[in-house]
Scaffold this active site. Sequence first.
Site, PDB file in Angstrom:
ATOM      1  CG  HIS A   6      -2.008  -9.662  -2.159  1.00 45.63           C
ATOM      2  ND1 HIS A   6      -3.194  -9.710  -2.867  1.00 45.63           N
ATOM      3  CD2 HIS A   6      -1.012  -9.738  -3.088  1.00 45.63           C
ATOM      4  CE1 HIS A   6      -2.922  -9.790  -4.168  1.00 45.63           C
ATOM      5  NE2 HIS A   6      -1.603  -9.824  -4.323  1.00 45.63           N
ATOM      6  CG  ASP A  64      -1.068  -6.706  -6.641  1.00 44.34           C
ATOM      7  OD1 ASP A  64      -0.103  -6.163  -6.074  1.00 44.34           O
ATOM      8  OD2 ASP A  64      -1.162  -7.939  -6.810  1.00 44.34           O
ATOM      9  CG  ASP A  76       1.663 -11.458  -4.702  1.00 41.81           C
ATOM     10  OD1 ASP A  76       0.641 -11.358  -5.404  1.00 41.81           O
ATOM     11  OD2 ASP A  76       2.154 -10.505  -4.067  1.00 41.81           O
ATOM     12  CG  MET A 132       0.475 -13.696 -10.521  1.00 49.89           C
ATOM     13  SD  MET A 132       1.607 -12.587  -9.650  1.00 49.89           S
ATOM     14  CE  MET A 132       1.256 -13.061  -7.956  1.00 49.89           C
ATOM     15  CG  MET A 175      -2.163  -7.579 -12.197  1.00 43.91           C
ATOM     16  SD  MET A 175      -1.831  -7.823 -10.442  1.00 43.91           S
ATOM     17  CE  MET A 175      -0.087  -7.375 -10.336  1.00 43.91           C
ATOM     18  CG  MET A 215       4.532 -15.185  -8.380  1.00 45.70           C
ATOM     19  SD  MET A 215       5.815 -13.948  -8.630  1.00 45.70           S
ATOM     20  CE  MET A 215       5.034 -12.526  -7.857  1.00 45.70           C
ATOM     21  CG  HIS A 258      -2.380 -12.146  -7.366  1.00 46.79           C
ATOM     22  ND1 HIS A 258      -1.521 -11.073  -7.507  1.00 46.79           N
ATOM     23  CD2 HIS A 258      -2.758 -12.477  -8.625  1.00 46.79           C
ATOM     24  CE1 HIS A 258      -1.379 -10.772  -8.782  1.00 46.79           C
ATOM     25  NE2 HIS A 258      -2.102 -11.623  -9.485  1.00 46.79           N
ATOM     26  CB  SER A 283       2.052  -8.154  -1.401  1.00 44.28           C
ATOM     27  OG  SER A 283       2.862  -9.172  -1.959  1.00 44.28           O
TER      28      SER A 283
HETATM   29  C1  DX5 Z   1       3.339  -8.471  -8.320  1.00 42.07           C
HETATM   30  C2  DX5 Z   1       2.521  -8.902  -7.128  1.00 42.07           C
HETATM   31  C3  DX5 Z   1       2.248  -7.796  -6.187  1.00 42.07           C
HETATM   32  C4  DX5 Z   1       3.483  -7.121  -5.672  1.00 42.07           C
HETATM   33  C5  DX5 Z   1       3.171  -5.837  -4.993  1.00 42.07           C
HETATM   34  O1  DX5 Z   1       3.526  -9.554  -9.136  1.00 42.07           O
HETATM   35  O2  DX5 Z   1       1.295  -9.422  -7.536  1.00 42.07           O
HETATM   36  O3  DX5 Z   1       1.381  -8.201  -5.162  1.00 42.07           O
HETATM   37  O4  DX5 Z   1       4.206  -7.938  -4.827  1.00 42.07           O
HETATM   38  O5  DX5 Z   1       4.366  -5.299  -4.569  1.00 42.07           O
HETATM   39  P1  DX5 Z   1       4.638  -3.736  -4.560  1.00 42.07           P
HETATM   40  O6  DX5 Z   1       3.585  -3.139  -3.708  1.00 42.07           O
HETATM   41  O7  DX5 Z   1       6.016  -3.653  -3.978  1.00 42.07           O
HETATM   42  O8  DX5 Z   1       4.577  -3.266  -5.981  1.00 42.07           O
HETATM   43 ZN    ZN Z   2      -0.407  -9.739  -6.047  1.00 45.37          ZN
END
Ligand code: DX5
Ligand code: ZN
Length: 217
Positions: A34, A177, A36, A69, A139, A38, A67, A9
């Site tokens: 990956h 994840d 993320d 969010m 998750m 947000m 992903h 990620s």
């Molecule tokens: C959380 C994200 C993950 C996160 C994973 O909101 O979706 O992808 O960054 O990070 P680690 O592996 O550090 O928990």
């Molecule tokens: Zn993620």
Amino acid sequence: MKTVKIAPSILSADFAKMGKEIQSLQACGADLIHCDVMDGVFVNNITFGIKMVEDIRKITDLPLDCHLMIVQPEKYVERFAKAGADIITVHYEACQDNLADVLRLIKSAGARCGVVINPDTPVEKIEDVILLCDMVLVMSVFPGFSGQKFISTVLDKVRKIREIIDASGKEIDLEIDGGINPETVAAAKAAGANIIVAGNAVFKAENRAEMIAKLKA
Ligand code: DX5
Ligand code: ZN
């Protein structure tokens, strides 16, 4: 068991050096990137969006696993697909009744589609859409931040979804994840996850290639 893939990620990357970070992940054996995304509304954090995916697309051939969010993902999934996302996952909690339509929209935009469930969302909520998906993401932390502790109670859901997928005979990936490290990864794999997201574990490692190999082994 299926071969396990590692999806680092980039939430844990140095955003000021993103190009170098992506090249390093690729050289160190990452199978997917990956991303993320947000929006500060669905989760209490803001990261990056379509432009970042578009620019990363230009410098790597690795699949981009986006992903989302974000609230109202249906407003943006076509643009993420056009930007070069290979897989787009949307949260059940952000779509609810709309979920099947959003998944179909992702497919018609040319990307692979997936649904994500938070640690406190039961499998029953997504049972009727699992077979529409190319991937299901469970998750193992509440989304928003990297570096959180793995919530092991989600493993029951991973096992349940693995059973549903295997019984269907379809090629559907099962991703996990949050909080994955060399200590937690074995249980995640044993429960049936075949794509492993890792942020902190990879980026804080002294040797990224060794860490990716260790998580995959
Ligand atoms: C959380 C994200 C993950 C996160 C994973 O909101 O979706 O992808 O960054 O990070 P680690 O592996 O550090 O928990
Ligand atoms: Zn993620």
